[in-house]
Design a protein around this motif. Sequence first.
Motif, PDB file in Angstrom:
ATOM      1  N   TYR A 206       0.718  -1.230  -0.140  1.00 61.58           N
ATOM      2  CA  TYR A 206      -0.014  -0.157   0.037  1.00 61.58           C
ATOM      3  C   TYR A 206       0.939   1.179  -0.093  1.00 61.58           C
ATOM      4  N   ARG A 211      -3.103   2.185  -4.439  1.00 65.26           N
ATOM      5  CA  ARG A 211      -4.349   2.263  -3.341  1.00 65.26           C
ATOM      6  C   ARG A 211      -5.347   1.254  -3.633  1.00 65.26           C
ATOM      7  N   MET A 213      -5.762  -1.333  -2.280  1.00 68.09           N
ATOM      8  CA  MET A 213      -6.397  -1.964  -1.138  1.00 68.09           C
ATOM      9  C   MET A 213      -7.448  -1.199  -0.606  1.00 68.09           C
ATOM     10  N   GLU A 214      -7.744   0.120  -0.593  1.00 66.71           N
ATOM     11  CA  GLU A 214      -8.898   0.983  -0.424  1.00 66.71           C
ATOM     12  C   GLU A 214     -10.122   0.321  -1.020  1.00 66.71           C
ATOM     13  N   ALA A 230       1.192  -2.682   6.598  1.00 70.52           N
ATOM     14  CA  ALA A 230       1.256  -2.155   5.131  1.00 70.52           C
ATOM     15  C   ALA A 230       2.809  -2.366   4.730  1.00 70.52           C
ATOM     16  N   VAL A 268       0.141   6.731   4.233  1.00 70.28           N
ATOM     17  CA  VAL A 268      -0.135   5.080   4.493  1.00 70.28           C
ATOM     18  C   VAL A 268      -0.585   4.913   6.260  1.00 70.28           C
ATOM     19  N   HIS A 271      -4.423   5.807   7.097  1.00 70.79           N
ATOM     20  CA  HIS A 271      -5.473   5.177   6.763  1.00 70.79           C
ATOM     21  C   HIS A 271      -6.253   4.530   7.995  1.00 70.79           C
TER      22      HIS A 271
END
Length: 315
Positions: A206, A211, A213-214, A230, A268, A271
């Motif tokens: 990440y 991005r 994974m978002e 991460a 990172v 988040h």
Amino acid sequence: MITRREYLKLSAAAGVALAISPKRLLADDSPRALVTRAIPGTSEQLPVVGLGSSASFARVAGEGDAARIRDILQTLVREGGRVFDTAPGYGASEEVAGRVAQEAGIADRLFWATKLNVAGRGGGQADPAAARAQLDASFARIGKSPIDLVQVHNLGDVATQLAILREARAAGRVRYIGLTTTFEQQYAELERHMREEDIDFIGVDYAVDNRTMEERIFPLAQERGIGVLAYAPFGRRRLWELVEGRTLPDWAAEHDIATWGQFFLKFVASHPAVTVATPSTSQPRNLVDNLGAATGRMPDAAVRRRMVEYIEALG
């Protein structure tokens, strides 16, 4: 405001690479404690930035430079860090770091996150005896029981290896278990396992320019109460190459960002699904810089969008 490279050049020239402790390269030059986040479902807090041991760390370990490894691990502990992510697959990293940490008397002060994989990531089957032997070897190297976290590396034969980790967790030998992958073709499989398996953590790639994974993985982790390590928060080398020769935007100082490394890591670590970011480095001064991202003001959603837009504009 100076770039990370410029700062490190000045530090090396002045011989003060570690004299910045405990200020940690903050934009306003004031000391602060590390920001922490709870492991989901527990009250256990971890600093949001840790230390990984692939890449340059693995190279230094492979060269047998125990003094450098000792220096960086002691720096991690001294600066308030805890999380050390390693793996038997990272060359000599686990072996050398474990030996050095035991000799330095700091093994119990670290949150050890290691991995299990004797199957590879090509869909091969894991020999249960070999997997158990690898896990036993990790215990011997790390010198700590229970080990804090062991994850199946790159989703290697999850059915076999995760079952072994469940046994170890039930026996009190391992505190937390999980799965990792940094390969896009495995994301769907990871998502399936997150829905079906009782796991505590995942480890995934990440970064501000990566991005994916978002979209599904992070929301699922939050829904299921799964912690997130991460990996590759610098996009491996992509982000450093992108900002080469550029200075930080003026507004970065408003969020206690003093270097590009802190810019990338604060994105990172801010988040809400991310428990810990684990950038790898073999340089104590870089580690101190990285830990600076776990101090001061953290970006909110609006600032995160601004960070993304700024990086995308550079591309």
